[in-house]
Write a protein that holds these residues in place. Structure first.
Motif, PDB file in Angstrom:
ATOM      1  N   ASP A   4       0.834  -1.197   0.000  1.00 29.73           N
ATOM      2  CA  ASP A   4       0.000   0.000   0.000  1.00 29.73           C
ATOM      3  C   ASP A   4       0.869   1.247   0.000  1.00 29.73           C
ATOM      4  OD1 ASP A   4      -2.184  -1.548   0.035  1.00 29.73           O
ATOM      5  OD2 ASP A   4      -2.786  -1.107   2.107  1.00 29.73           O
ATOM      6  N   ASP A   5       1.923   1.200   0.828  1.00 30.54           N
ATOM      7  CA  ASP A   5       2.822   2.345   0.905  1.00 30.54           C
ATOM      8  C   ASP A   5       3.496   2.605  -0.438  1.00 30.54           C
ATOM      9  OD1 ASP A   5       2.168   2.765   3.470  1.00 30.54           O
ATOM     10  OD2 ASP A   5       4.128   2.309   4.347  1.00 30.54           O
ATOM     11  N   GLU A   6       3.910   1.532  -1.096  1.00 29.72           N
ATOM     12  CA  GLU A   6       4.552   1.698  -2.406  1.00 29.72           C
ATOM     13  C   GLU A   6       3.578   2.320  -3.400  1.00 29.72           C
ATOM     14  OE1 GLU A   6       7.592   1.684  -3.284  1.00 29.72           O
ATOM     15  OE2 GLU A   6       8.104   1.081  -1.236  1.00 29.72           O
ATOM     16  N   LEU A   8       1.052   4.264  -2.726  1.00 29.47           N
ATOM     17  CA  LEU A   8       0.843   5.673  -2.366  1.00 29.47           C
ATOM     18  C   LEU A   8       2.030   6.518  -2.824  1.00 29.47           C
ATOM     19  CD1 LEU A   8      -0.936   7.779  -1.011  1.00 29.47           C
ATOM     20  CD2 LEU A   8       0.036   7.128   1.202  1.00 29.47           C
ATOM     21  N   MET A   9       3.248   5.984  -2.629  1.00 27.33           N
ATOM     22  CA  MET A   9       4.443   6.702  -3.078  1.00 27.33           C
ATOM     23  C   MET A   9       4.399   6.926  -4.589  1.00 27.33           C
ATOM     24  SD  MET A   9       6.465   7.566  -0.602  1.00 27.33           S
ATOM     25  CE  MET A   9       8.201   7.716  -1.075  1.00 27.33           C
ATOM     26  N   GLU A  11       1.735   7.098  -6.446  1.00 28.86           N
ATOM     27  CA  GLU A  11       0.717   8.117  -6.724  1.00 28.86           C
ATOM     28  C   GLU A  11       1.243   9.521  -6.450  1.00 28.86           C
ATOM     29  OE1 GLU A  11      -3.886   7.721  -6.265  1.00 28.86           O
ATOM     30  OE2 GLU A  11      -2.902   6.885  -4.500  1.00 28.86           O
ATOM     31  N   LEU A  12       1.984   9.644  -5.353  1.00 30.24           N
ATOM     32  CA  LEU A  12       2.564  10.949  -5.016  1.00 30.24           C
ATOM     33  C   LEU A  12       3.528  11.405  -6.105  1.00 30.24           C
ATOM     34  CD1 LEU A  12       3.260  10.495  -1.193  1.00 30.24           C
ATOM     35  CD2 LEU A  12       1.822  12.258  -2.206  1.00 30.24           C
ATOM     36  N   ARG A  13       4.293  10.448  -6.615  1.00 28.11           N
ATOM     37  CA  ARG A  13       5.239  10.772  -7.678  1.00 28.11           C
ATOM     38  C   ARG A  13       4.493  11.305  -8.908  1.00 28.11           C
ATOM     39  NH1 ARG A  13       8.029   6.060  -6.807  1.00 28.11           N
ATOM     40  NH2 ARG A  13       9.446   6.788  -5.201  1.00 28.11           N
ATOM     41  N   GLN A  14       3.395  10.636  -9.248  1.00 24.44           N
ATOM     42  CA  GLN A  14       2.579  11.089 -10.393  1.00 24.44           C
ATOM     43  C   GLN A  14       1.995  12.481 -10.145  1.00 24.44           C
ATOM     44  OE1 GLN A  14      -0.479   8.252 -11.275  1.00 24.44           O
ATOM     45  NE2 GLN A  14       1.001   6.604 -11.550  1.00 24.44           N
ATOM     46  N   ALA A  15       1.536  12.696  -8.909  1.00 23.37           N
ATOM     47  CA  ALA A  15       0.936  13.992  -8.580  1.00 23.37           C
ATOM     48  C   ALA A  15       1.960  15.113  -8.738  1.00 23.37           C
ATOM     49  CB  ALA A  15       0.373  13.967  -7.165  1.00 23.37           C
ATOM     50  N   LEU A  16       3.183  14.845  -8.263  1.00 22.66           N
ATOM     51  CA  LEU A  16       4.235  15.854  -8.378  1.00 22.66           C
ATOM     52  C   LEU A  16       4.583  16.102  -9.840  1.00 22.66           C
ATOM     53  CD1 LEU A  16       6.518  14.658  -5.441  1.00 22.66           C
ATOM     54  CD2 LEU A  16       5.334  16.852  -5.563  1.00 22.66           C
ATOM     55  N   ARG A  17       4.599  15.031 -10.604  1.00 23.92           N
ATOM     56  CA  ARG A  17       4.931  15.163 -12.023  1.00 23.92           C
ATOM     57  C   ARG A  17       3.863  15.972 -12.758  1.00 23.92           C
ATOM     58  NH1 ARG A  17       5.547   9.630 -13.754  1.00 23.92           N
ATOM     59  NH2 ARG A  17       7.143   9.217 -12.198  1.00 23.92           N
ATOM     60  N   ARG A  19       1.978  18.191 -11.494  1.00 22.82           N
ATOM     61  CA  ARG A  19       2.059  19.599 -11.111  1.00 22.82           C
ATOM     62  C   ARG A  19       3.162  20.301 -11.903  1.00 22.82           C
ATOM     63  NH1 ARG A  19       3.763  21.181  -5.136  1.00 22.82           N
ATOM     64  NH2 ARG A  19       5.709  20.331  -5.947  1.00 22.82           N
ATOM     65  N   ALA A  21       3.937  19.718 -14.840  1.00 22.67           N
ATOM     66  CA  ALA A  21       3.482  19.933 -16.216  1.00 22.67           C
ATOM     67  C   ALA A  21       2.792  21.287 -16.370  1.00 22.67           C
ATOM     68  CB  ALA A  21       2.551  18.808 -16.641  1.00 22.67           C
ATOM     69  N   VAL A  22       2.318  21.835 -15.256  1.00 23.20           N
ATOM     70  CA  VAL A  22       1.674  23.141 -15.325  1.00 23.20           C
ATOM     71  C   VAL A  22       2.757  24.207 -15.292  1.00 23.20           C
ATOM     72  CG1 VAL A  22       0.090  24.709 -14.177  1.00 23.20           C
ATOM     73  CG2 VAL A  22      -0.368  22.275 -14.181  1.00 23.20           C
TER      74      VAL A  22
ATOM     75  N   LEU B  30      -6.433  24.577 -14.324  1.00 23.69           N
ATOM     76  CA  LEU B  30      -5.303  24.464 -15.241  1.00 23.69           C
ATOM     77  C   LEU B  30      -4.659  23.065 -15.225  1.00 23.69           C
ATOM     78  CD1 LEU B  30      -3.715  26.144 -17.314  1.00 23.69           C
ATOM     79  CD2 LEU B  30      -2.161  26.802 -15.479  1.00 23.69           C
ATOM     80  N   THR B  34      -3.959  21.019 -18.665  1.00 24.44           N
ATOM     81  CA  THR B  34      -2.601  20.681 -19.114  1.00 24.44           C
ATOM     82  C   THR B  34      -2.343  19.173 -18.999  1.00 24.44           C
ATOM     83  OG1 THR B  34      -1.740  21.230 -16.927  1.00 24.44           O
ATOM     84  CG2 THR B  34      -1.581  22.923 -18.590  1.00 24.44           C
ATOM     85  N   HIS B 123      -4.901  13.841  -7.245  1.00 27.70           N
ATOM     86  CA  HIS B 123      -3.548  14.406  -7.242  1.00 27.70           C
ATOM     87  C   HIS B 123      -3.500  15.698  -6.434  1.00 27.70           C
ATOM     88  CE1 HIS B 123      -1.919  12.206 -11.059  1.00 27.70           C
ATOM     89  NE2 HIS B 123      -1.975  11.447  -9.992  1.00 27.70           N
ATOM     90  N   LEU B 126      -3.660  14.902  -2.813  1.00 21.42           N
ATOM     91  CA  LEU B 126      -2.394  14.346  -2.344  1.00 21.42           C
ATOM     92  C   LEU B 126      -1.359  15.441  -2.101  1.00 21.42           C
ATOM     93  CD1 LEU B 126      -2.056  11.179  -4.620  1.00 21.42           C
ATOM     94  CD2 LEU B 126      -2.126  11.171  -2.115  1.00 21.42           C
ATOM     95  N   LEU B 127      -1.286  16.399  -3.044  1.00 16.67           N
ATOM     96  CA  LEU B 127      -0.326  17.486  -2.898  1.00 16.67           C
ATOM     97  C   LEU B 127      -0.686  18.354  -1.696  1.00 16.67           C
ATOM     98  CD1 LEU B 127       0.165  18.493  -6.653  1.00 16.67           C
ATOM     99  CD2 LEU B 127       1.742  17.203  -5.198  1.00 16.67           C
ATOM    100  N   LEU B 145      10.929  10.790  -2.970  1.00 15.49           N
ATOM    101  CA  LEU B 145      10.159  10.837  -4.219  1.00 15.49           C
ATOM    102  C   LEU B 145      10.993  11.373  -5.378  1.00 15.49           C
ATOM    103  CD1 LEU B 145       6.832  12.237  -2.726  1.00 15.49           C
ATOM    104  CD2 LEU B 145       7.116  10.002  -3.817  1.00 15.49           C
ATOM    105  N   ARG B 170       9.189   6.881   7.138  1.00 13.69           N
ATOM    106  CA  ARG B 170       8.398   6.953   5.918  1.00 13.69           C
ATOM    107  C   ARG B 170       7.007   6.358   6.159  1.00 13.69           C
ATOM    108  NH1 ARG B 170       8.600   3.782   0.130  1.00 13.69           N
ATOM    109  NH2 ARG B 170       7.501   2.225   1.357  1.00 13.69           N
ATOM    110  N   LEU B 174       3.521   8.401   5.798  1.00 14.96           N
ATOM    111  CA  LEU B 174       2.460   8.007   4.865  1.00 14.96           C
ATOM    112  C   LEU B 174       1.148   7.755   5.605  1.00 14.96           C
ATOM    113  CD1 LEU B 174       4.366   5.672   2.362  1.00 14.96           C
ATOM    114  CD2 LEU B 174       3.586   8.011   1.988  1.00 14.96           C
ATOM    115  N   ARG B 178      -2.369   9.743   4.939  1.00 15.97           N
ATOM    116  CA  ARG B 178      -3.673   9.125   4.669  1.00 15.97           C
ATOM    117  C   ARG B 178      -4.768   9.720   5.549  1.00 15.97           C
ATOM    118  NH1 ARG B 178      -0.587   4.270   4.304  1.00 15.97           N
ATOM    119  NH2 ARG B 178      -0.587   3.518   2.155  1.00 15.97           N
TER     120      ARG B 178
END
Lengths: 150, 196
Positions: A4-6, A8-9, A11-17, A19, A21-22, B30, B34, B123, B126-127, B145, B170, B174, B178
């Motif tokens: 689960d932790d992996e 979530l990590m 997902e966080l990576r995708q969220a940062l990526r 962001r 992109a904007v 936005l 994007t 997303h 999460l942020l 990350l 960590r 996490l 949550r």
């Protein structure tokens, strides 16, 4: 739990990526769009675009490059446009004289005359998105934004 | 849903010429626009064109958007249409493998904007949850990350914590993430949506 932790990590990576992109550039362009708000002008909506349509998705590479044909309609007036390689020929129907201005967020406005038959021509079209602002006998009409290749 | 409720006044204010309300709408949506453009694999000038076109169209249609809550859906549909227009336009003059390109287009068209919106909201939550974490925990997560990954020994040096405590810290960070209000609010919305 570890899995689960992996997840979530990741997902966080995708969220940062996403962001990242904007970019600031896209934010500025989006904000600046507001300056093109019109208040009292009549809107001509896109009624036909030869570029639209599902069959365009499966066009083969052998297809010849042809002019894009576009119509705008509304308020009892229509405007037919033929665009090819930055060159535009247009007609206002019913035919009437006046002037037409090309507006584009990326370049200066260009104004040309519309003759008695409603015909006009623009030799160097700015890049899309662009729209036309027509002044016809005291009326001011604006077309919807035209996007895609001119 | 609290976020959707706040959209209507922003749309209303932007309609009457409030540029701050417009900027707030831009900030909120936005990432949706994007993100969709990126998923159509458009970059550079093409991506800029689509983004600009979408927002110009929104300005044009602010007045006739009857349900402000429908704004995300309207933006997603408009963005997708503009992406397809660019993809079609480009294909006319650029020779490409027609079969390969068609497969790509179909795959892109089939993913629905609702999924995009749900993912985008997740997303953003999460942020937001990350922002709400205590500084030290957020810092550790941000280092973990980083892409490419930073070795544990270096993280240990930077943060002044033993290598052996990175894993457990960590896990605690996490777990706290949550439980954050930002994610909890989203979970409530999901629960409501599934009951409907």
């Amino acid at each position: 739990m570890m899995a689960d932790d992996e997840a979530l990590m990741s997902e966080l990576r995708q969220a940062l990526r996403s962001r990242e992109a904007v970019t600031q550039r896209s934010r500025e362009a989006a904000r600046a769009a507001f300056t093109w708000r019109t208040i009292d002008e009549e809107l001509l909506e896109l009624s036909h675009d030869s570029l639209a349509g599902a069959q365009a998705l499966v066009r083969g590479p052998a297809e010849v490059v042809e002019a894009r044909v576009v119509s705008f309609e509304g308020q009892g007036i229509s405007v037919e446009l033929e665009l090819e390689a930055g060159h535009l020929i247009g007609q206002v129907l019913p035919g009437q004289s006046g002037s037409v201005t090309v507006q584009s967020p990326s370049s200066a406005q260009v104004t040309v005359e519309v003759d008695d038959a409603g015909l006009f021509e623009i030799l160097e079209l700015p890049p899309a998105p662009l729209r036309l602002r027509l002044e016809l006998g005291g009326r001011v009409l604006t077309t919807a934004w035209l996007t895609g290749p001119p | 849903m609290s976020q959707a409720n706040a959209v209507a006044p922003l749309v209303e204010a932007a309609r009457s010429g409030d540029a701050d309300a417009w900027d707030a709408l831009v900030d909120r949506y936005l990432p949706l626009v994007t993100g969709l453009i990126a998923r159509h694999r458009l970059k550079g000038a093409d991506a800029d064109d689509v983004n600009q076109s979408v927002w110009l169209r929104l300005v044009e249609h602010l007045g006739d958007l009857r349900e402000p809550e429908a704004l995300p859906g309207w933006l997603a549909t408009t963005t997708r249409n503009e992406c397809l227009r660019v993809l079609r336009g480009g294909r006319r003059s650029t020779p490409v493998d027609p079969q390969g390109a068609t497969v790509l287009d179909v795959a892109v068209v089939e993913s629905s904007w609702e999924e995009d919106l749900v993912r985008d909201q997740r997303h953003q939550a999460l942020l937001e949850a990350l922002r709400q974490l205590p500084e030290a925990r957020r810092e550790l997560l941000m280092l973990l990350l980083t892409d490419p990954p930073i070795p544990y020994t270096e993280i240990s040096d930077r943060l002044g914590i033993p290598v052996g405590s990175i894993g457990p810290t960590r896990a605690r960070a996490l777990a706290q993430l949550r439980r954050s209000p930002a994610l909890a609010a989203l979970a409530d919305d999901d629960a409501m949506a599934s009951r409907r």
